[in-house]
Design an enzyme around this catalytic site. Structure first.
Site, PDB file in Angstrom:
ATOM      1  N   GLY A 113      57.612  65.813  28.886  1.00  0.00           N
ATOM      2  CA  GLY A 113      58.082  65.065  30.044  1.00  0.00           C
ATOM      3  C   GLY A 113      58.044  65.847  31.332  1.00  0.00           C
ATOM      4  O   GLY A 113      58.875  65.641  32.219  1.00  0.00           O
TER       5      GLY A 113
ATOM      6  N   SER B   7      53.066  68.488  24.934  1.00  0.00           N
ATOM      7  CA  SER B   7      52.955  68.506  26.377  1.00  0.00           C
ATOM      8  C   SER B   7      53.842  69.606  26.966  1.00  0.00           C
ATOM      9  O   SER B   7      53.705  70.772  26.595  1.00  0.00           O
ATOM     10  CB  SER B   7      53.285  67.118  26.932  1.00  0.00           C
ATOM     11  OG  SER B   7      52.766  66.938  28.206  1.00  0.00           O
TER      12      SER B   7
END
Length: 534
Positions: free
Chosen positions: A128, A206
């Protein structure tokens, strides 16, 4: 002035919160309890067959270092063992779903584990862009993964954005220290659940993978885990330099109108004021400080104290020993190119390719890209096609392969892979490109690993079973190879042997090197961490 490569391609860990995806809701069944050194852990049986325990692992006040708890408490002062932790503050979500009291985790423990059969633990760190996400976001119910791997799965939260990475007094990396405290907490309580505290594997996707890379570069964290799985890490960013961090911090302090030493002013700020200043800074950071980029302007800092090595090609690589799994998805840059840079259904004229690359990479790097054979442009085609390939290579795939080569050259082992089958993550569901056959966009590996894809296809179910089997082997032994599955060759300094997972697009199931040859990205064309001398 050269605009950061992320200003147009913006090939980043896309912020979860931008789309305001609702948190996952779990179904509770019967209550369970476990005695730990910190007190009685109260939990519930999760729908997929593991006992679930939500817990606060550390305490902190605003912009202060966190400290591991000394007692077992449910998150957010709750007395309901079925309640899930509130998210850390972030934009574009309902304020009732977040709290500064957010240093919590969720443990998923297979019902058959006992203290007499110590199990491995997989600690999942959510992505995120370091400013959004949580332990309760879509697909992160770890029950299926825990049962399939015979391991404890811990999904953790850490302070985000300005509250974790912009400390007004100039301190750095509080979010990283939060994760370290989560690991210290687990070291105390895992034996009570049948876990072995010496058998912890970190995994994340990520920016969650970027957090793991940060811990790999922090010697003080090394003893807290023994192996790591990095999925879709945007390694091109590197870490922030102390100078850039200081400039970001000074700008943030100006935006909130609080000096570095005025703690009364800092504590009086509302969360809206902090988040609004954070958004303003993130939107302006790329123009003010090009090395930050737009996609992930706030991220960990090479401070020389906690994080002591860049762990990239800009400095001598340290001796290492931990085994790594390093994976990407086939179309990492799809959401950015087809949704953020060029939204809409219409093709983009081929003549737009070079201007976009030039605005992103600058004249010198663009000239090399344009004269290479790696990114051919069809004069009558859609410029988004080569831009997507370029973005995937530049931000994700090629720097991952560079890390793999450096890692094995300095004593560690690494297994490199590429997902050619995925399950559409909610953030990609409205992007037509990400729904095309054969396309696997950034985040589409999450459901596969956790086994939480809604109505999975046979191909998705087969791949989930394979990856969970390989993860089970890796977290237990440091090697993802098991009888009955095709060999996954370890990377070497000359060939990373990147294995395709899903549909084999080459005869031997090995991803072609193409532009990820050591002589191109990282040498002929520098990564951002080299270009900006981070």
């Amino acid at each position: 002035m050269v605009v950061s490569s992320l200003s147009l391609l913006m090939l980043a860990t896309l912020p979860y919160a931008t789309w305001a995806i609702p948190a996952v809701h779990f179904i509770a069944a019967r209550a369970v309890s476990v005695s730990t050194p910190l007190g009685t852990a109260q939990g519930t049986l999760d729908v997929d067959g593991a006992n679930r325990f939500a817990v606060r692992y550390a305490n902190s006040t605003r912009w202060a270092p966190s400290a591991v708890v000394t007692e077992w408490n449910l998150p957010n002062g709750s007395d309901d063992p079925t309640a899930l932790p509130l998210q850390c503050p972030q934009i574009n979500v309902d304020p009732s779903t977040y709290s500064e009291d957010c240093l919590s985790m969720i443990l998923y423990v297979p019902v058959n584990l006992t203290a007499d059969s110590p199990a491995s633990t997989l600690v999942w760190i959510h992505g995120g862009s370091f400013d959004s996400g949580s332990a309760t976001f879509p697909g992160l119910d770890g029950s299926n993964l825990a049962v399939a791997t015979d391991s404890i799965v811990a999904v953790i939260q850490y302070r985000l954005g300005a509250l974790g990475l912009l400390i007004p007094n100039g301190s750095t990396n509080y979010a990283v220290e939060d994760v370290i405290n989560a690991l210290k907490f687990l070291g105390q309580v895992l034996p009570s659940f049948g876990g072995d505290a010496s058998m912890i594997t970190l995994a994340g996707q990520s920016s969650g993978a970027g957090m793991i890379r940060t811990l790999l570069a922090a010697p003080s964290a090394s003893s807290l885990f023994r192996s790591a799985i990095l999925q879709s890490d945007p390694m091109d960013y590197g870490f922030l330099s102390l100078d850039t961090q200081a400039q970001l911090q000074s700008t943030f302090n100006y935006l909130v109108s609080c000096s570095a030493s005025d703690t009364a002013c800092q504590m009086a700020l509302t969360l809206d004021e902090i988040l609004n200043a954070q958004v303003t800074l993130e939107n302006e950071a790329d123009d003010l400080f090009p090395s930050t980029g737009q996609g992930e302007p706030l991220h960990p800092v090479l401070d020389g104290q906690l994080v002591t090595t860049p762990l990239d090609s800009t400095a001598p690589f340290p001796a290492v020993s931990k085994p790594l799994l390093l994976t990407n998805v086939h179309n990492e840059a799809g959401p950015t190119i087809y949704n953020l840079v060029f939204p809409g259904p219409d093709p983009i004229p081929a003549v737009e390719f070079e201007p976009v690359v030039d605005a992103s990479l600058g004249a010198n790097r663009t000239a090399i890209v344009m004269s290479s054979p790696f990114y051919p442009v069809d004069p009558n085609g859609d410029a988004r096609v080569p831009l997507q390939v370029l973005g995937t290579d530049y931000i994700w795939r090629c720097p991952t392969w560079t890390l793999a080569r450096n890692w094995v050259a300095n004593g560690g082992s690494a297994f490199v892979g590429m997902y050619t089958v995925g399950a559409t993550y909610p953030l990609n569901a409205d992007i037509p490109y990400c729904l095309e056959d054969g396309v696997v966009c950034h985040q589409d590996d999450i459901y596969i690993v956790f086994g939480t894809a809604p109505d999975p296809t046979p191909a998705q179910s087969t791949l989930t079973a394979e990856m969970q089997t390989r993860y089970k082997a890796f977290i237990a032994t440091g090697n993802p190879n098991v009888p009955g599955l095709d060999p996954w060759l370890p990377a070497t300094t000359s060939d990373v042997y990147a294995k395709e997972f899903g549909v084999e697009t080459t005869p031997n199931g090995e991803v072609p090197i193409r532009a990820c040859t050591p002589s191109f990205w990282g040498e002929a064309v520098q990564y951002d961490y080299q270009f900006f001398d981070i």
